[in-house]
Design an enzyme around this catalytic site. Structure first.
Site, PDB file in Angstrom:
ATOM      1  CG  ASP A  46     -26.774 -16.742 -65.200  1.00 45.81           C
ATOM      2  OD1 ASP A  46     -26.137 -15.678 -65.369  1.00 45.81           O
ATOM      3  OD2 ASP A  46     -26.320 -17.862 -65.533  1.00 45.81           O
ATOM      4  CB  SER A  47     -25.813 -11.497 -62.751  1.00 50.00           C
ATOM      5  OG  SER A  47     -26.744 -10.733 -63.487  1.00 50.00           O
ATOM      6  CG  ASP A  85     -28.206 -15.105 -68.722  1.00 52.62           C
ATOM      7  OD1 ASP A  85     -27.807 -15.314 -69.881  1.00 52.62           O
ATOM      8  OD2 ASP A  85     -27.542 -14.485 -67.870  1.00 52.62           O
ATOM      9  CE  LYS A 115     -26.140 -13.127 -71.187  1.00 52.59           C
ATOM     10  NZ  LYS A 115     -25.312 -14.128 -70.461  1.00 52.59           N
ATOM     11  CD  GLU A 117     -22.509 -18.357 -68.805  1.00 53.80           C
ATOM     12  OE1 GLU A 117     -21.657 -19.210 -68.450  1.00 53.80           O
ATOM     13  OE2 GLU A 117     -22.995 -17.518 -68.017  1.00 53.80           O
ATOM     14  CD  GLU A 184     -18.608 -11.973 -67.783  1.00 55.29           C
ATOM     15  OE1 GLU A 184     -19.638 -12.479 -68.255  1.00 55.29           O
ATOM     16  OE2 GLU A 184     -18.413 -11.812 -66.569  1.00 55.29           O
TER      17      GLU A 184
HETATM   18  O1  KIV Z   1     -25.846 -12.709 -65.964  1.00 54.28           O
HETATM   19  C1  KIV Z   1     -25.480 -11.608 -66.376  1.00 54.28           C
HETATM   20  O2  KIV Z   1     -25.797 -10.554 -65.805  1.00 54.28           O
HETATM   21  C2  KIV Z   1     -24.654 -11.574 -67.576  1.00 54.28           C
HETATM   22  C3  KIV Z   1     -24.060 -10.257 -67.958  1.00 54.28           C
HETATM   23  C4  KIV Z   1     -23.048  -9.823 -67.007  1.00 54.28           C
HETATM   24  C5  KIV Z   1     -23.557 -10.263 -69.349  1.00 54.28           C
HETATM   25  O3  KIV Z   1     -24.469 -12.561 -68.194  1.00 54.28           O
END
Ligand code: KIV
Length: 268
Positions: A46-47, A85, A115, A117, A184
């Site tokens: 989600d980055s 994510d 993924k 959190e 992280e």
């Molecule tokens: O969103 C993302 O890119 C991440 C990574 C930095 C692990 O969660």
């Protein structure tokens, strides 16, 4: 053709003492390059919100945006495991909602795992999603979707109480059935202790050398993000400068009437 990386394959890499490589990707051309280079896991993080779309953080990212970018990534991949994510508020409301959204994201994106959190607080959610056979990668330590609660992007787990909580998070993620966990921005010593204690692979970002694997944002690796560089990032090339130079060369040739030449022109 190189052998496809699978979820059991990733778990076996820890057992075999083989380091896992993971990078983010957000579109087809990058995914193709990284896949052909042999990266084990491509994370559509989600980055994407902050790196590609220009949001101030990851919170505004939607399920639709994640699916759109992951579809593009999946098209470029033949070998790597593709992980998507789950964005903010797609799994926090209820277990039913989390299952429905995880299912939709797998069905519509081409990703092979999700993924999300959180540790102890997300144990029930992780268990429910893995119970419907969707592989889950956990994410503990600094969790960017909690940026306001955490008061910024800060190293987590320095104080004894916080350290204990992060260890509990790691154990909860494993017990819930996750196949791996991202850690992280936590101290190397804590990351090492967790890596030794868990049977599932740990993938570090700002978590030191002893994790079972490492992940970075591809734009950081390539030096595309400008001067701000967090301590845990290593840029292997200054692609920003390379791109600027190429663009300057292009503009110069256009302005001087040197491009296009005969080589780039059509005739009747
Ligand atoms: O969103 C993302 O890119 C991440 C990574 C930095 C692990 O969660």
């Amino acid at each position: 053709m190189a052998q496809k990386i699978t979820v059991p394959g990733i778990k076996a890499m820890k057992a075999g003492g083989e380091k896992i490589t993971m990078l983010t990707a957000y579109d087809t051309p990058f995914a193709r390059i990284l896949d052909e280079a042999g990266v084990d896991i491509l994370l559509v993080g989600d980055s994407v919100g902050s790196v590609v779309v220009g949001y101030p953080n990851t919170l505004p990212v939607t399920i639709e945006e994640m699916i759109y970018h992951t579809r593009a990534v999946a098209k470029g991949v033949t070998r790597a495991l593709v992980v998507i994510d789950m964005p903010f508020m797609s799994y926090q409301i209820s277990i039913e909602d989390a299952k429905r959204n995880a299912g939709r994201m797998i069905k519509e994106s081409g990703a092979e795992a999700v993924k999300l959190e959180g540790g102890v607080k997300m144990k029930g959610v992780i268990k429910a999603i893995t119970d419907i056979d969707i592989p889950v990668m956990g994410h503990i330590g600094l969790t960017p979707q909690s940026i306001h609660q955490m008061g910024g992007h800060k190293v987590q787990g320095k104080a004894e109480e916080q350290k204990r909580k992060i260890m509990e998070d790691a154990l909860a993620v494993e017990e819930a059935g996750a196949f791996s966990v991202v850690m992280e921005c936590i101290p190397t010593e804590l990351a090492t202790e967790i890596t030794d204690r868990l049977s599932i692979p740990t993938i570090g970002i700002g978590a030191g050398i002893h994790c079972d694997g490492q992940v970075l944002v591809i734009h950081d690796v390539l030096g595309l993000m400008g001067n701000f560089r967090p301590k845990f990032v290593k840029s292997y090339i200054d692609l920003r400068a390379v791109i600027s130079q190429a663009v300057e060369n292009y503009m110069d040739e256009v302005r001087k009437g040197k491009f296009p030449t005969e080589e780039h022109s059509f005739h009747l």
